[in-house]
Design a protein around this motif. Structure first.
Motif, mmCIF file in Angstrom:
data_model
loop_
_atom_site.group_PDB
_atom_site.id
_atom_site.type_symbol
_atom_site.label_atom_id
_atom_site.label_comp_id
_atom_site.label_asym_id
_atom_site.label_seq_id
_atom_site.Cartn_x
_atom_site.Cartn_y
_atom_site.Cartn_z
ATOM 1 N N UNK A 131 71.123 -54.631 -15.428
ATOM 2 C CA UNK A 131 72.523 -54.598 -17.082
ATOM 3 C C UNK A 131 73.519 -55.895 -16.963
ATOM 4 N N UNK A 132 73.780 -56.659 -15.852
ATOM 5 C CA UNK A 132 74.321 -57.485 -16.013
ATOM 6 C C UNK A 132 73.989 -59.004 -16.883
ATOM 7 N N UNK A 133 72.608 -59.440 -16.706
ATOM 8 C CA UNK A 133 71.777 -59.993 -16.901
ATOM 9 C C UNK A 133 71.309 -59.063 -18.795
ATOM 10 N N UNK A 170 73.287 -58.528 -20.152
ATOM 11 C CA UNK A 170 74.445 -58.741 -21.246
ATOM 12 C C UNK A 170 75.108 -60.399 -21.429
ATOM 13 N N UNK A 171 74.856 -60.860 -20.402
ATOM 14 C CA UNK A 171 74.997 -62.191 -20.254
ATOM 15 C C UNK A 171 73.665 -62.880 -21.609
ATOM 16 N N UNK A 180 73.227 -61.175 -24.166
ATOM 17 C CA UNK A 180 73.399 -60.641 -25.177
ATOM 18 C C UNK A 180 75.198 -61.795 -25.500
ATOM 19 N N UNK A 181 75.660 -62.004 -24.382
ATOM 20 C CA UNK A 181 77.295 -62.682 -24.921
ATOM 21 C C UNK A 181 77.278 -63.866 -24.773
ATOM 22 N N UNK A 182 75.893 -64.984 -23.899
ATOM 23 C CA UNK A 182 76.291 -66.463 -23.069
ATOM 24 C C UNK A 182 75.009 -67.054 -24.217
ATOM 25 N N UNK A 206 69.144 -54.180 -28.831
ATOM 26 C CA UNK A 206 69.354 -53.996 -27.520
ATOM 27 C C UNK A 206 69.801 -52.545 -26.754
ATOM 28 N N UNK A 207 70.113 -52.144 -27.683
ATOM 29 C CA UNK A 207 71.106 -50.607 -27.809
ATOM 30 C C UNK A 207 68.793 -49.958 -28.047
ATOM 31 N N UNK A 226 72.521 -65.888 -26.442
ATOM 32 C CA UNK A 226 71.231 -66.017 -27.868
ATOM 33 C C UNK A 226 72.978 -66.482 -28.615
ATOM 34 N N UNK A 232 71.287 -52.209 -33.637
ATOM 35 C CA UNK A 232 71.203 -53.155 -32.543
ATOM 36 C C UNK A 232 69.953 -53.440 -31.271
#
Lengths: 224, 224
Positions: free
Chosen positions: B103-105, B107-108, B110-112, B70-71, B114, B68
């Motif tokens: 981290x919050x961005x 995740x944004x 990855x979630x929103x 991002x990991x 990408x 992964x």
């Protein structure tokens, strides 16, 4: 005095439940601030200052605000490193390698497990609650995608007790909300319970006190 | 001697490019090991030991394997904390709060960001390369989703120079591969270049030496 940690959003939201589970594992006192999404409160200007995408949860700890449930979980583990479950985000002595072993499965959850499982949950659990029609074609399409992911998970959980090794960690925790919905609120429990290693893992992780407390909070009557 | 850090996968893969950008920002020497996806090498038993989902990149550092993208980026920043760009995953003195802002961005992204941007890139850039037909309905649907995300991004980048504040960080870096494809290999550059703050950010981040090196590596002839 109210706890300084506030989670904004309804407990039935899987992402809100994810954060609550993390706070409970870490023994961090918190309060839930309901957000009435049916009234559009998550799109109000004051909420958008906490969560710019207008999604739940939003999160506040003293003056710090954080959004995105997985980012919030990481923050809780870092900020409250010495509280509660101290192996949740890797033991200090395992360093970067230990944390990476957890992170790769957190990312798998966000990238591979969450999209199809959330789509199924939405169609089979949330749509009926909201008076919407279930789209069975969407369920079928996502069930096929999810099955492939769960085959990899079942293999992994045949090699080690938990996703990242011998300890329950954030890698397991992030999966709990959607897995619980699948098992307990849809007709698709078999996706998990009919895979041997995944079923063993599910029995274990779903009986942890922190997760049992989350499900109690989910079934409590809403504040009137 | 070959570098101990190996990234497995083709540089044209956005996820491979993300990891390469991180290694270059951190001044960590690495080698790229090509994986011929057209021949199904990413589904071979030896590759599945490195990456159980059969996706690229896979990553190896001495005996440690991580999957992964991002990991992998987080691991590189933690493991090589004192090398290269030391603000990439938050300055030490900013602690958990500074890292959460990044981290919050991530995740944004990855979630929103990408999912819709990757769908557009696949239809407009990869499908033609692979001799497949472009599905314009998919492009249109995802363009509408992406526009909403980019409106939030444009507002954020009007408040601060980079996603997480005054410093370029992983929050910005994870967005680079898909943004570059959109701007330079599709007809949808305007999604970024016609939003004032996002355009300013793009000019800045895309001209960083590490990213310019990635695009050079992407345009280099493939090893025969």
């Amino acid at each position: 005095m109210a706890a300084p940690v506030t989670v904004y959003g309804p407990m039935l939201s899987p992402a809100v439940a994810r954060v609550a589970a993390c706070l409970l594992e870490k023994d961090v006192p918190f309060q839930i601030e309901p957000v009435d999404m049916s009234k559009g409160e998550h799109k109000s200007p004051s909420f958008l200052k906490l969560q710019p995408f207008g999604q739940v949860p939003a999160f506040k700890d003293h003056l710090t605000t954080v959004f995105e449930s997985r980012a919030i979980c990481r923050y809780i583990c870092d900020q409250y490193a010495d509280s509660g479950n101290q192996a949740l985000f890797g033991k200090k002595e395992d360093g970067a390698v230990g944390r990476a072993a957890i992170e790769q499965w957190i990312e798998s959850e966000g990238q591979s497990f969450n999209p199809p499982s959330l789509a199924i949950i939405f169609q089979l659990a949330f749509a009926p609650m909201m008076g919407r029609t279930t789209d069975l074609a969407v369920v079928e399409q996502n069930e096929a995608k999810l099955a492939k992911v769960l085959d990899v998970y079942d293999q992994r959980l045949g090699e080690s007790q938990y996703f990242a090794g011998d300890d329950f960690s954030l890698a397991d925790l992030v999966h709990l909300p959607n897995a619980d919905f699948l098992v307990n609120r849809t007709s698709k429990a078999g996706l998990i319970t009919e895979r041997k290693n995944l079923a063993r893992w599910w029995d274990d992780v779903s009986s942890r006190p922190a997760w049992k407390k989350v499900t109690e909070m989910q079934s409590a009557p809403r504040p009137s």
